[in-house]
Design an enzyme around this catalytic site. Structure first.
Site, PDB file in Angstrom:
ATOM      1  N   GLU A 103       0.791  -1.204   0.031  1.00  0.00           N
ATOM      2  CA  GLU A 103      -0.019  -0.202  -0.101  1.00  0.00           C
ATOM      3  C   GLU A 103       0.856   1.088   0.250  1.00  0.00           C
ATOM      4  O   GLU A 103       0.563   2.377  -0.617  1.00  0.00           O
ATOM      5  CB  GLU A 103      -1.079  -0.033   1.080  1.00  0.00           C
ATOM      6  CG  GLU A 103      -2.007  -1.218   1.050  1.00  0.00           C
ATOM      7  CD  GLU A 103      -2.826  -1.489   2.399  1.00  0.00           C
ATOM      8  OE1 GLU A 103      -2.056  -1.793   3.398  1.00  0.00           O
ATOM      9  OE2 GLU A 103      -3.922  -1.173   2.217  1.00  0.00           O
ATOM     10  N   GLU A 123      -3.284  -9.710   3.632  1.00  0.00           N
ATOM     11  CA  GLU A 123      -4.236  -9.160   4.901  1.00  0.00           C
ATOM     12  C   GLU A 123      -5.151 -10.312   5.035  1.00  0.00           C
ATOM     13  O   GLU A 123      -5.384 -10.683   6.134  1.00  0.00           O
ATOM     14  CB  GLU A 123      -4.481  -7.747   4.717  1.00  0.00           C
ATOM     15  CG  GLU A 123      -3.690  -6.698   4.999  1.00  0.00           C
ATOM     16  CD  GLU A 123      -2.944  -6.358   3.840  1.00  0.00           C
ATOM     17  OE1 GLU A 123      -3.148  -7.032   2.825  1.00  0.00           O
ATOM     18  OE2 GLU A 123      -2.632  -5.229   3.658  1.00  0.00           O
TER      19      GLU A 123
END
Ligand SMILES: C/C=C(\C)C(=O)SCCNC(=O)CCNC(=O)[C@H](O)C(C)(C)COP(=O)(O)OP(=O)(O)OC[C@H]1O[C@@H](n2cnc3c(N)ncnc32)[C@H](O)[C@@H]1OP(=O)(O)O
Length: 719
Positions: A103, A123
């Site tokens: 990210e 994740e």
């Protein structure tokens, strides 16, 4: 935690320095925020490069911090500020860019990746979602279908794939950081607006709802009852239907529902448990970091049955020369063809060439005199194995390690017939051995620490998750399986059906219920073992009353099923019926229903309605109860080891964390109370009697699973 340097007089180089993976801990976030502020405010700086120390960009948020309150600057505003800045920021990705690390790369205006780098948003595998803008930026950058696939699977991609998808701008074989600095200098003064991913419009497929529906169905099928991938789909939908400012709020709401869930705790526990298991330790003080493994260049496998073939493939894939031995020419030729076929198919799938040059096939044990290590994988028969080990003692040079792939026989008894008991260890592979990730390394009382270290390291080299266990019948995995299987068959006697029990276990999250799993594994193996141990067949002591052996409850239904030639999938009949021998489509079989009815009426058992709750409690609490006994006996060093064995060897659902973690989540007090209840109802089933360790832990206030070890200190160890 982040180093700030000015290079080439105008480029701010920010290096994340949090070994081993440069995780974005609170201290790293704090240092990054300060460094970015410095870079954006310094008029000398015209561009910024972000990289990670020691050739690793960033492994994402610091997962260890998830257990406590948020400290330091939150990630989302920090990343938004990097993207919004007026100076070009280039990510130099080496090693990994995962989770928050990916990210971070997404908010940089440009990305340079080393050709060996891997990127991903894993994740979902931790029970959460990419909540630092990942679910909103990735679909904008690469489109909904590709983003959905990456986010819902957590799959890592190569730098080359990232380039194709448009995630990185350049792939290099040189130092990514140096290339990024040059790139940054060229980017100065170029407009940045099109490089701010959050400002892009998500390319939206016309059939968005249909696509999301299909992916939802797939996810539900693959990961029954798992919440995180479904939340990921909803977050991606927001990226398609909302502006970034609203989408990011939706992402955050969805994350809030996942973050404190039991599933997230379980999955994060699994992540660390897997790493803990690699850090084996013995009461002697020998452990993973003070015992040097030997280098293994050549190995031999005795026996080219299903297990032997899989082990040969695993070794060859790891680049180890293998000599495969069979006792008869025909068996050798069949085994050889199968191994070659398996290796060729595997190599084709992985886009590499098959390592056939590493293989040699022989009928003669004499050919093994120079190998570094032998793994015996003959039939599960102690007398036969002993003969093989005696022969190996004579043939192999004195330094050769002798390993047995037994699934439960006494490793020390085998060591005892050799001239080198300290070099003997169990290597219990799971079938099919080239596919299954688990390896139980069985430490006999005389196995040296070097031998154990070598077996553990060899397992790692073959890509296995290796767990060191002590020597007792069935070791950890198969010893625990017995009470689990027993409960399932007792429930059949009492009124349940195989399909009802399987459904309850599959709804719990198992890929396969106990009966479907048994059909797949083959019912004849257990039957033979029961016959050999006098539990069934002509050797049964006639003094045993029906349905009792050695004073305990015994269910003969599995024997009756085998007596009818029903050995599972391979015979087309077992607990279920299949279209043909080898078929996989299990259908309930009226003949099994009849058999159960006749059995109950013969023994005057009044069938009762059995709830799914009872099925889960009796099967899984009995399983965990045996796990507590295994810890008491020192057959496993830690609950994490048991859980890893069940996750990787027995299909225990990962989002439940493994049997021991599951027991801790249910509450040890509750597990104790239910076991007491069931033991009272079935006093002739010793496996239901709560173990002393469980009672002790409850008396100590049910401490967290990670601290159970401190309460086992007094118990002696077989490790
Ligand atoms: C919101 C959520 C956000 C923003 C997130 O980012 S969630 C985290 C997403 N990231 C991950 O899931 C990556 C997890 N890590 C890995 O997959 C691997 O560790 C790796 C590929 C980065 C490296 O693999 P490898 O070289 O085999 O090394 P190990 O796996 O053995 O790891 C070494 C030690 O580092 C610890 N570790 C790794 N990642 C993290 C992390 N993100 N947070 C905290 N600690 C991490 C790991 O536990 C090992 O520790 P020790 O066992 O040596 O103590």
């Amino acid at each position: 935690m982040a180093r700030y340097e000015l290079v080439k007089r105008s480029v701010a180089l920010i290096t994340l320095t949090n070994p081993p993976v440069n995780a974005l801990s609170s201290a790293v976030r704090h240092a990054m925020a300060k460094s970015m502020e410095q870079a954006l405010n310094d008029p000398k700086v015209t561009a910024v490069v972000i990289c990670g120390e020691n050739g690793r960009f960033c492994g994402g948020a610091d997962i260890r911090e998830f257990a406590g309150p948020l400290r330091g600057p939150p990630l989302v505003p920090l990343l938004d500020a990097i993207e919004a800045g007026e100076k070009p920021v280039v990510a130099a990705i080496e090693g990994v860019a995962l989770g928050g690390g990916f990210e971070l790369a997404l908010v940089c205006h440009y990305c340079i990746a080393h050709f060996k780098a891997r990127l991903g948003l894993p994740e979902v595998t931790l029970g959460i979602l990419p909540a630092a803008g990942g679910t909103q930026r990735l679909p904008r950058l690469i489109g909904i279908p590709a983003a959905l696939e990456l986010i819902t699977t957590g799959r890592h991609i190569s730098a080359q794939e990232a380039l194709k998808l448009g995630i990185v701008d350049q792939v290099t074989e040189q130092n990514a950081c140096e290339v990024a600095v040059e790139f940054a200098l060229r980017a100065v003064a170029k407009p940045l607006s099109s490089r701010r991913v959050s400002m892009l419009t998500t390319p939206c497929p016309p059939d968005l709802d249909a696509l999301l529906e299909v992916v939802t169905m797939e996810v539900k099928k693959k990961a029954r009852g798992v919440m995180a991938p479904l939340a990921c789909i909803q977050a991606v939908r927001a990226a398609a239907t909302m502006p970034y400012s609203k989408g990011i709020k939706r992402e955050s709401e969805l994350m809030a529902t996942l973050f404190n869930s039991g599933q997230a705790r379980a999955l994060q526990y699994c992540f660390f448990a897997q790493r803990t298991a690699g850090k084996w330790t013995l009461p002697s003080g020998a452990q993973w970091n003070n015992s040097k493994p030997r280098e293994i260049r050549s190995a031999a496998i005795i026996g080219l049955g299903t297990m032997g073939r899989g082990i040969v493939v695993s070794l060859a894939r790891a680049g180890i020369s293998v000599i495969a031995v069979e006792s008869e020419k025909k068996l050798l030729e069949t085994g050889k063809q199968m191994v070659i076929g398996m290796l060729e198919r595997d190599a084709k799938r992985r886009g590499v060439s098959a390592s056939l040059n590493l293989l040699k096939f022989t009928l003669s044990l004499q050919d093994l005199k120079d190998v570094d290590l032998v793994i015996e994988a003959v039939f599960e028969d102690m007398a036969l194995k002993k003969r093989v080990f005696q022969e190996l003692s004579k043939v192999c040079r004195p330094a050769t390690l002798l390993c047995t792939n037994t699934s439960g026989l006494d490793v020390d008894a085998l060591a005892g017939v050799t001239d080198r008991p300290h070099l003997v260890v169990g290597m219990h592979f799971f079938s099919p051995a080239h596919v299954m990730k688990l390896l139980e390394v069985v430490c006999g009382p005389r196995s040296s620490s070097e031998t154990i270290a070598t077996a553990m390291s060899l397992g790692k080299r073959m890509g296995k998750v290796s767990v060191a266990v002590g020597n007792c019948p069935g070791f950890v995995g198969n010893r625990m399986l017995k009470p689990y299987l027993d409960q399932a068959t007792f429930l059949l006697e009492e009124g349940a059906t195989p399909e009802q029990i399987d459904k309850a276990l599959e709804d719990f999250g198992f890929a396969m219920g106990v009966f479907r799993m048994s059909d797949l594994a083959g019912l004849d193996v257990g039957w033979r073992i029961r016959k050999e141990s006098g539990l069934t067949g002509p050797d049964v002591d006639p003094k045993n009353p029906p349905r009792r052996r050695h004073g305990r409850r015994y269910c003969p239904i599995p024997d009756m099923v085998c007596e009818q030639g029903r050995f599972g999938q391979k015979t087309g009949r077992g607990w279920y019926m299949y279209d043909k021998p080898g078929g996989t489509n299990a259908k309930p079989d009226p003949l099994i229903q009849n058999l159960l009815e006749m059995y109950r009426s013969r023994y005057a058992i009044q069938p009762r309605n059995i709830s799914d709750k009872e099925i889960i409690e009796r099967c899984l609490f009995a399983l965990a109860n045996e796990g507590f006994r295994i810890l008491e006996d020192g057959i496993a060093a830690r609950p994490e080891d048991i859980d890893v064995i069940y996750l990787f060897g027995y299909g225990f659902p990962r989002h439940r964390g493994g049997p021991m973690f599951y027991a801790s989540m249910v509450g040890l007090e509750r597990v104790l109370e239910r076991l007491e209840h069931y033991h009272q109802a079935h006093p002739d089933v010793p496996h239901l009697e709560p173990s002393p360790l469980l009672k002790k832990l409850v008396a100590c206030g049910s401490p967290s699973v990670q601290t159970w070890r401190e309460h086992i200190k007094t118990m002696h160890s077989h490790l």
